[in-house]
Structure formats: C-alpha cells, structure tokens
Design a protein around this motif. Structure first.
Motif, PDB file in Angstrom:
ATOM      1  N   ILE A   1      -3.006 -56.230 -33.150  1.00 51.38           N
ATOM      2  CA  ILE A   1      -1.990 -57.469 -32.953  1.00 51.38           C
ATOM      3  C   ILE A   1      -1.764 -57.841 -31.600  1.00 51.38           C
ATOM      4  O   ILE A   1      -1.938 -58.851 -31.195  1.00 51.38           O
TER       5      ILE A   1
ATOM      6  N   ASP B   1      -3.187 -61.286 -29.972  1.00 53.68           N
ATOM      7  CA  ASP B   1      -2.528 -62.209 -29.330  1.00 53.68           C
ATOM      8  C   ASP B   1      -2.647 -62.547 -27.867  1.00 53.68           C
ATOM      9  O   ASP B   1      -2.597 -63.537 -27.283  1.00 53.68           O
TER      10      ASP B   1
ATOM     11  N   SER C   1      -3.772 -66.200 -26.353  1.00 58.70           N
ATOM     12  CA  SER C   1      -2.928 -66.695 -25.445  1.00 58.70           C
ATOM     13  C   SER C   1      -3.875 -67.042 -23.988  1.00 58.70           C
ATOM     14  O   SER C   1      -3.842 -68.111 -23.412  1.00 58.70           O
TER      15      SER C   1
ATOM     16  N   THR D   1       6.297 -68.840 -25.336  1.00 61.35           N
ATOM     17  CA  THR D   1       6.755 -67.478 -26.211  1.00 61.35           C
ATOM     18  C   THR D   1       7.634 -67.924 -27.233  1.00 61.35           C
ATOM     19  O   THR D   1       7.650 -67.090 -28.173  1.00 61.35           O
TER      20      THR D   1
ATOM     21  N   SER E   1       6.143 -68.284 -30.973  1.00 63.74           N
ATOM     22  CA  SER E   1       5.108 -67.203 -31.257  1.00 63.74           C
ATOM     23  C   SER E   1       5.138 -66.888 -32.647  1.00 63.74           C
ATOM     24  O   SER E   1       4.134 -67.040 -33.192  1.00 63.74           O
ATOM     25  N   ILE E   2       6.562 -66.658 -32.988  1.00 64.02           N
ATOM     26  CA  ILE E   2       6.570 -66.242 -34.845  1.00 64.02           C
ATOM     27  C   ILE E   2       6.949 -67.558 -35.339  1.00 64.02           C
ATOM     28  O   ILE E   2       6.132 -67.775 -36.338  1.00 64.02           O
TER      29      ILE E   2
ATOM     30  N   ASP F   1       3.455 -69.388 -35.838  1.00 64.66           N
ATOM     31  CA  ASP F   1       2.829 -68.746 -36.754  1.00 64.66           C
ATOM     32  C   ASP F   1       3.164 -69.317 -38.265  1.00 64.66           C
ATOM     33  O   ASP F   1       2.549 -69.338 -39.262  1.00 64.66           O
TER      34      ASP F   1
ATOM     35  N   TYR G   1       3.436 -55.958 -36.349  1.00 68.72           N
ATOM     36  CA  TYR G   1       3.152 -57.155 -36.359  1.00 68.72           C
ATOM     37  C   TYR G   1       4.044 -57.847 -35.190  1.00 68.72           C
ATOM     38  O   TYR G   1       3.708 -58.375 -34.021  1.00 68.72           O
ATOM     39  N   TYR G   2       5.391 -57.472 -35.352  1.00 67.95           N
ATOM     40  CA  TYR G   2       6.460 -58.216 -34.375  1.00 67.95           C
ATOM     41  C   TYR G   2       6.099 -57.550 -33.124  1.00 67.95           C
ATOM     42  O   TYR G   2       6.192 -58.238 -31.983  1.00 67.95           O
TER      43      TYR G   2
ATOM     44  N   LYS H   1       2.814 -58.306 -31.103  1.00 64.68           N
ATOM     45  CA  LYS H   1       2.999 -59.789 -30.666  1.00 64.68           C
ATOM     46  C   LYS H   1       3.781 -59.716 -29.298  1.00 64.68           C
ATOM     47  O   LYS H   1       3.352 -60.246 -28.259  1.00 64.68           O
TER      48      LYS H   1
ATOM     49  N   ARG I   1       1.904 -60.686 -25.897  1.00 61.91           N
ATOM     50  CA  ARG I   1       2.661 -61.775 -24.825  1.00 61.91           C
ATOM     51  C   ARG I   1       3.075 -61.186 -23.424  1.00 61.91           C
ATOM     52  O   ARG I   1       2.956 -61.943 -22.442  1.00 61.91           O
TER      53      ARG I   1
END
Length: 275
Positions: free
Chosen positions: A7, A11, A15, A74, A77-78, A81, A100-101, A104, A108
């Motif tokens: 993940i 990311d 980016s 940023t 970011s979520i 998505d 996932y969290y 990311k 980032r």
C-alpha cells in the motif's frame, strides 16, 4: 506486513506520478537554486554567512510553505479514494483497514519529506564543492525538525481525511487550520498580551503549543542560541529551559502530536462507514 508495504509503495508511485509532486519538488529545489543564484552564500547578515545564511532563509520560507503543501496534498488521501470508489475497490482485496491506513501514511510521508531534505542535501553538496564551511550540526538538527514538522501536519491531514467525506470540505478545513496556526493565533495572543489579561508566561506557553511556532523558535535558536532577534520573549524561554532541551522538545512534541492525530484518525476510520 507485506500488504502494508505494498500500500505504501502504491501510494508512493501514485504521488510521484501526480503533478503536485513535481510542483512540490520544484518549489523547494527552486528555492535553493534561487538562493545560490542570488549569492546568498556570499552575503553576511547579523553574523550569518555561507551555508548558515542560506539555511536560515530556507527555514523561514519552509515554515510557511511546508505545512500548507502537506495539508492540501494529503487531506484528500482517504476522502479522495472514497469519492472515486478506489477505497471500496482496494478493500475488496485481502487488505485490512490497519494495513491500508498506515500504508497510506508511510507512502505519503516519504513523498512529502524527501524533496525537502533532498533540497538541503543539494545545498550541502554545492557548498562543499565551492569550499564553504558546512554546519553539520545545524544540518542534522534541522533535518530532525523537518521530520517532526512533516509528521505533525501529515497526522493532522489524515485525521481530517478520516472523517470528512467530501474532498472540497477537507480542503477547506485544511486551509483554515493553516491560516489559524500561521496568523490568527499570533494575532489573538498579541492582543491579549497588549491588554494584559493574562500573564506573559502563559501567553508565550500557549503560543509555543503551536507546532509552527515552536518549529520557528527552535530553528532560529540553531543560528542564534541567545534568541536576540526575538527580544524579551527570549528571556522567558531561555530562563525556562536550555537551548538543547528546547530543540529536543521542538522535535519530540510535534512528532508526538502528529502520531496522536494519526492514531485518532485511524480509530475514526476504523469505526466510520467506509463508503
């Protein structure tokens, strides 16, 4: 653990392909190039010269630019998505919410931190090529301050992104936080100090709770240990803690603050409706 790194790698690649990353890198790299072209390393102001003078100017500009760049790039970011249904697609794979969290966040963080540090590395390499004296102590301490500041605003951005569904609302909140920390809090505290409603010590302590303010003061203290440019405020700070302790506090406090906001964001993300 493998999914976490995947993940983060995904990311990071996303980016780097984005136009904002090119602009982000050019801004900080361009600042260093502009300082060299302007002959900053050959000038002397208040005893600062060479690379020390260049890093001093770089610090002052970074304080303003870095937080807003991190927030606006940023904070979606979520939520971005979620808007584009990528979140729903990603979670259809055997990937946990935790992987996932935090994946990311790792990806980032690398994206926003490396260009800023790389610009300083370019300055050091160029300065060494020109035969300038390299302030290694200041360089490494400033690298630590940048690390902590990047972590702070990255954590705040993910905290916002975890509970805001609309990207536009997320951007608005991020911009408000930047303006509040940059200007409003100083204006309010100066007003209170002039009206003498609270003690100066309390007001200065509140001001230093602002991660941008403590970063600014710590950065200045690296070049001016007596904080002569800050006037009477310096006496309160230096009487309370030593310069070394203050710099360590300026690294530790924003770092803990960023991790705390990131963790709160994860708890909200874990319990909130994902789509």
């Amino acid at each position: 653990m493998k999914n976490l790194y995947l993940i983060a790698y995904l990311d990071l690649k996303e980016s780097i392909r984005a136009k904002w990353f090119l602009v982000y890198s050019l801004v900080f790299g361009g600042l260093i190039a502009l300082f060299f072209i302007a002959g900053v390393t050959e000038s002397q102001v208040m005893g600062f010269s060479g690379l020390s003078r260049l890093l001093l100017m770089y610090i002052q500009i970074t304080i303003v630019i870095l937080p807003i760049f991190i927030l606006i790039t940023t904070v979606r970011s979520i939520s971005g998505d979620r808007d584009s249904h990528i979140l729903e697609y990603m979670l259809s794979f055997p990937i946990s919410l935790k992987q996932y969290y935090w994946g990311k966040i790792i990806g980032r963080f690398i994206t926003v931190y490396l260009p800023v540090v790389f610009a300083m590395v370019i300055a050091v390499v160029y300065g060494a090529f020109k035969g300038a004296e390299i302030p290694w102590g200041i360089f490494f301490l400033y690298t630590g301050l940048l690390f902590a500041m990047s972590a702070t605003f990255l954590g705040i951005a993910f905290f916002i992104s975890s509970f805001v569904k609309s990207s536009e609302v997320a951007l608005g909140i991020a911009f408000f936080i930047w303006i509040f920390l940059l200007a409003f809090i100083d204006i309010a505290l100066i007003s209170l100090m002039m009206q003498e409603r609270f003690s100066e010590g309390l007001i200065i302590t509140i001001a230093l709770l602002n991660p941008m303010e403590i970063f600014r003061v710590a950065a200045i203290s690296l070049f001016d240990p007596q904080l002569t440019v800050m006037g009477p405020v310096a006496y309160y700070i230096l009487d309370s803690v030593s310069q070394t302790t203050f710099v360590l506090l300026a690294i530790g406090y924003p770092l803990v603050l960023g991790i705390g906001f990131a963790y709160l964001g994860y708890k909200i993300f874990e319990k909130k409706d994902l789509v």
